[in-house]
Design an enzyme around this catalytic site. Sequence first.
Site, PDB file in Angstrom:
ATOM      1  CG  MET A  34      -2.001  -1.126   1.079  1.00 45.22           C
ATOM      2  SD  MET A  34      -3.084  -1.243   2.500  1.00 45.22           S
ATOM      3  CE  MET A  34      -3.978   0.316   2.419  1.00 45.22           C
ATOM      4  CB  SER A  35       1.829   3.450  -2.697  1.00 43.72           C
ATOM      5  OG  SER A  35       0.607   3.704  -3.363  1.00 43.72           O
ATOM      6  N   GLY A  36      -0.393   4.379  -0.281  1.00 45.04           N
ATOM      7  CA  GLY A  36      -1.144   5.568   0.109  1.00 45.04           C
ATOM      8  C   GLY A  36      -1.798   6.217  -1.100  1.00 45.04           C
ATOM      9  CG  ASP A  39      -3.799   3.163  -9.141  1.00 44.28           C
ATOM     10  OD1 ASP A  39      -4.955   3.544  -9.413  1.00 44.28           O
ATOM     11  OD2 ASP A  39      -2.789   3.632  -9.677  1.00 44.28           O
ATOM     12  CG  MET A  59       8.008  -0.153  -0.120  1.00 38.85           C
ATOM     13  SD  MET A  59       8.999  -1.063  -1.305  1.00 38.85           S
ATOM     14  CE  MET A  59       8.375  -0.334  -2.822  1.00 38.85           C
ATOM     15  CB  CYS A 116      12.300  -0.731  -8.049  1.00 40.54           C
ATOM     16  SG  CYS A 116      11.166  -0.780  -6.652  1.00 40.54           S
ATOM     17  N   GLY A 140      -1.198  -2.433  -6.619  1.00 38.22           N
ATOM     18  CA  GLY A 140      -2.174  -1.677  -7.400  1.00 38.22           C
ATOM     19  C   GLY A 140      -1.724  -1.449  -8.835  1.00 38.22           C
ATOM     20  CB  CYS A 212       8.754   6.599  -6.154  1.00 39.40           C
ATOM     21  SG  CYS A 212       9.960   5.315  -5.763  1.00 39.40           S
TER      22      CYS A 212
END
Length: 369
Positions: A34-36, A39, A59, A116, A140, A212
């Site tokens: 979960m990246s916030g 998606d 992460m 990555c 996502g 990112c």
Amino acid sequence: MQGRGMMRALLIFFKPMDIPRDIEPSTSSVLVAMSGGVDSSVAAALLQKQGFAVSGIYMITHDDFEQDLSDARRVAAALGIELEAVDLRSTFAETVIRYFVEEYKNARTPNPCVYCNRHIKFGKLIELARQRGADAFATGHYIRLRHTDSGSEVLTAKNTAKDQSYILCMVEPENLQRVIFPVGQFTKDRVRDMARELKLPIHDKADSQEICFVPDDDYPAMLEKLCPELKKEGLIVDTDGAALGRHEGIYKYTIGQRRGLGIALGEPAYVVRLEPHSNKVVLGSKEDLMQKVATVRDFNWLLVPPAEEFRAFVKIRYNHRGQWADIIVEDKDVLVRFEQPASAVTPGQACAVYLPEENAFKLLGGGWL
Ligand SMILES: Nc1ncnc2c1ncn2[C@@H]1O[C@H](COP(=O)(O)OP(=O)(O)OP(=O)(O)O)[C@@H](O)[C@H]1O
């Protein structure tokens, strides 16, 4: 259930092929990266609606993470799931960022997302999912995965404009066996609608930036900080070697670049070559950028190739619309013979190879140009 829109989405969601064959949602757990962002938040929500026991993992890969982590926490709280934050800053620096800088040092143009995805998202995070005892791992990404008895097949997303399958071309195939991409068969607009319908607190959050870990997408500034010796003045020359001007470091250039060259030649000029040993940037015409053949090194096969020589659809960079080529398998490498000459084949980028399917392309694998 939050309204008819959500019901409609769930009815067309999760045809059996999307979930690893031996997994029964109501008795299985899934760890969601979960990246916030929109998606992965919708991915977590859909898996929960499907009956999975869902937990999240965020992460930390670089210092500017507070806002995204706080968003991921808000989403996890809204869904009533656990969210673990793992600090992978040193791992990320030693792998992805090191690779990124090394490639520029060698006058190549890296793709850190491909790297990555192999080492971190579908490497380290998969390992953590296994350690945490999760039955499956989800993200996502806009990619479709078809789990069959003979392996997991990566297919382009339904929404081809958003398709992210390219970035999986270097992933180790066994690391895809327990993966689910819940949003791969939706459009971004649909996913945003679902986020709104589900009242997820991030429903109107902007899409993430290009790379990112690079602040403001200003990669030269970041490279100068990490590796000041990259700033090395040199000559800009034409294809005959005649001097046209000077540059401040070849890391600021990439093959096919036309803008920002600071040189007026009367006709359009493109970067056609970077020469690390002589520290030269070579400019030429559009024709000088064309190439009929390319060697793709250390090819990573996600599926067994259909023959030693076959026709396939290839992408030579993330945003490439793709073109047809003959593929010749040569031990660890692959020779790509383009049907029409390819423009700006760029050392350091990944070349992904696909086979056509009805309404989609199937990813066979990829390697480095
Ligand atoms: N910091 C992070 N922690 C955990 N998972 C991440 C993180 N960054 C990205 N991911 C995972 O990788 C997926 C693709 O990342 P990408 O940066 O392409 O995001 P995106 O398409 O903007 O997705 P999102 O809307 O979920 O941020 C995300 O959906 C998420 O599952």
